[in-house]
Design an enzyme around this catalytic site. Structure first.
Site, short mmCIF file in Angstrom:
data_model
loop_
_atom_site.label_atom_id
_atom_site.label_comp_id
_atom_site.label_asym_id
_atom_site.label_seq_id
_atom_site.Cartn_x
_atom_site.Cartn_y
_atom_site.Cartn_z
N TYR A 143 78.26 93.93 79.20
CA TYR A 143 77.47 95.11 79.55
C TYR A 143 76.66 94.75 80.79
CZ TYR A 143 73.92 98.82 79.09
OH TYR A 143 73.08 99.89 79.30
N ASP A 238 76.31 88.00 86.24
CA ASP A 238 75.23 88.82 85.70
C ASP A 238 74.41 87.90 84.79
OD1 ASP A 238 73.61 90.37 84.11
OD2 ASP A 238 75.10 91.92 83.71
N LYS A 266 64.97 91.09 83.13
CA LYS A 266 64.30 90.58 81.93
C LYS A 266 63.24 89.51 82.24
CE LYS A 266 68.24 91.94 79.06
NZ LYS A 266 67.84 93.16 78.42
N1 HOZ Z 1 70.37 95.62 77.73
C1 HOZ Z 1 69.70 95.31 76.52
C2 HOZ Z 1 70.42 94.28 75.76
N2 HOZ Z 1 71.70 94.63 75.39
C3 HOZ Z 1 69.49 96.44 75.64
C4 HOZ Z 1 68.34 97.19 76.00
C5 HOZ Z 1 68.62 98.60 75.71
O1 HOZ Z 1 69.77 99.02 75.93
O2 HOZ Z 1 67.67 99.23 75.28
#
Ligand code: HOZ
Length: 431
Positions: A143, A238, A266
């Site tokens: 993702y 990433d 993050k």
């Molecule tokens: N990208 C974050 C970890 N998979 C998730 C945060 C979200 O989608 O709220």
């Protein structure tokens, strides 16, 4: 136990889509409603009903030093007194960028943005601009945020909700994304071979966090580097999740691979909305105003995020920081394996430093999205609820990694393992 949270969620359902501002927060796949957080401290979260939880989400990654760390609060406070946002240049941007460059030598030039999604979408636009090629290759279950090009067999919330690729993504854009299996170099080479001279970049989570935690097989990342070189495509790491988490220099330092571009998010913002992309100077020179590839942002590099990020990156440089995380990780891993053996519950536990996942599967290994999907989602949902009742706040999805912080100590690990023991016992009894 969650009366006020439930009341708030009922209200929120009439205000936000599905009651939330980001899909995984809805707890939909674990069969309960979300808890509403009031405050936090160290390894703990406190909800609006007065319950205490040991937190294994860490705001989905940023809180590697624990919540409300006094040094991070102090940095934010001090900066805030001088102003919140100027939409102008500040010295703090240079300070944070310099720290990042020291930790990530592959990042010769960097651009700050406001989220991991923005970082990844900008990096891909840049790769297309630099190479003049249209297509990208991504891996199933990875993702990279919710930009159109990435919503093909995406992990995280898309996987959690079991959604097909999102409507609203134009077919001609979707067709420029090729998806192959993680840890499968044969498929990758085939994709290159079948699309000669048209692959701008390969984007990868070097250690996957968004299909649960999945580690690269020996030689996989090296193979990626070689194939990108062979076919003159850019390699984009990433490191939104892995950056500063697996080591100061992220997965690229841990595995000794130099990508052309890196995306960060993050931890780099210490809990405030900061992302970044950067890499080889000759590529980054394409970015406006130095070059023609346009990308901009009102709040990019905003002072509070820079200050929180800087304070966090200073904290993670303290001696013994990663050793402590490794020790906690090993203790947790060992404890969970023993408990699973005791109750004869088949699991695969994947861990890389301070990120881990427990997959409820009979499979021997979880090494890609397909093997991750062999997990028993129903059993995970039960496990999640049993843990929540016992004051342990896990990611509400089989397809997310658990994160812990330097504020997790022996006491928290003992409490967590006790809760896992009770929950596994319950899982067996209810079977
Ligand atoms: N990208 C974050 C970890 N998979 C998730 C945060 C979200 O989608 O709220």
């Amino acid at each position: 136990m969650h009366k006020k949270s439930q009341e708030l969620f009922e209200k929120a359902k009439n205000i936000f889509p599905g009651g939330v501002n980001s899909p995984v927060r809805a707890f939909k796949s674990v069969g309960c409603s979300p808890i509403y957080i009031e405050s936090s401290s160290g390894a703990y979260l406190y909800d609006v009903d007065g319950n205490e939880y040991i937190d294994y989400i860490g705001s989905w990654g940023p809180m590697i030093c624990g919540h409300t760390h006094p040094k991070v609060l102090e940095a934010i406070n001090e900066t805030m007194q001088k102003g919140i946002s100027f939409g102008a240049c500040t010295e703090l941007e240079i300070d944070l960028a310099t720290l990042v460059q020291q930790m990530f030598p592959s990042i010769e030039i960097i651009r700050f943005v406001t989220s991991g999604t923005e970082a990844c979408m900008s990096a891909i636009r840049l790769a297309r601009a630099y190479t003049g090629r249209p297509k990208i290759i991504k891996f199933a279950g990875c993702y990279h945020g919710h930009y159109d090009s990435f919503l093909a067999q995406a992990g995280s919330g898309v996987a959690t909700l079991g959604l097909p690729d999102s409507p609203g993504v134009l077919p001609n854009l979707a067709s420029e994304t090729i998806t192959v299996d993680y840890n499968n170099l044969e498929q990758l080479e085939k994709a290159f071979f079948q699309n000669p001279d048209s692959i701008a970049a390969v984007i990868v989570e070097p250690v996957v966090g968004n299909a649960g935690c999945i580690l690269p097989k020996p030689g996989f990342l090296e193979g990626l580097r070689d194939l990108c070189d062979k076919y003159l495509s850019l390699l984009v790491f990433d490191e939104v999740m892995t950056g500063f988490r697996l080591s100061l220099g992220g997965a690229q330092e841990k595995y000794g691979i130099k990508p052309d571009l890196t995306t960060l998010g993050k931890i780099i913002g210490g809990g405030l909305p900061v992302g970044a992309y950067g890499g080889r100077a000759d590529i980054m020179k394409m970015v406006a105003p130095e070059g023609p590839m346009y990308q901009a942002g009102t709040l990019a590099g905003s002072p509070l995020g820079m200050a929180a990020g800087k304070a966090t990156l200073e904290l993670i440089q303290e001696k013994g920081f990663y050793e402590k995380l490794e020790h906690i990780g090993m203790t947790l891993e060992k404890g969970i394996r023993q408990i699973a053996d005791k109750y004869q519950i088949p699991i695969v536990l994947n861990r890389c430093g301070s990120m881990l996942s427990v997959f409820f599967t009979q499979a021997e290994q979880v090494y890609d999205y397909n093997s991750a999907k062999t997990s028993d989602a129903h059993r995970f949902a039960k496990f999640f609820r049993l843990m929540l009742e016992r004051g342990i706040y896990l990611p509400p999805s089989q397809f997310e990694a658990w994160f812990f912080s330097s504020a997790h100590n022996e006491t928290e690990i003992v409490k967590t393992l006790k809760a896992i023991d009770e929950s596994f016992e319950q899982l067996v009894l209810e079977n």
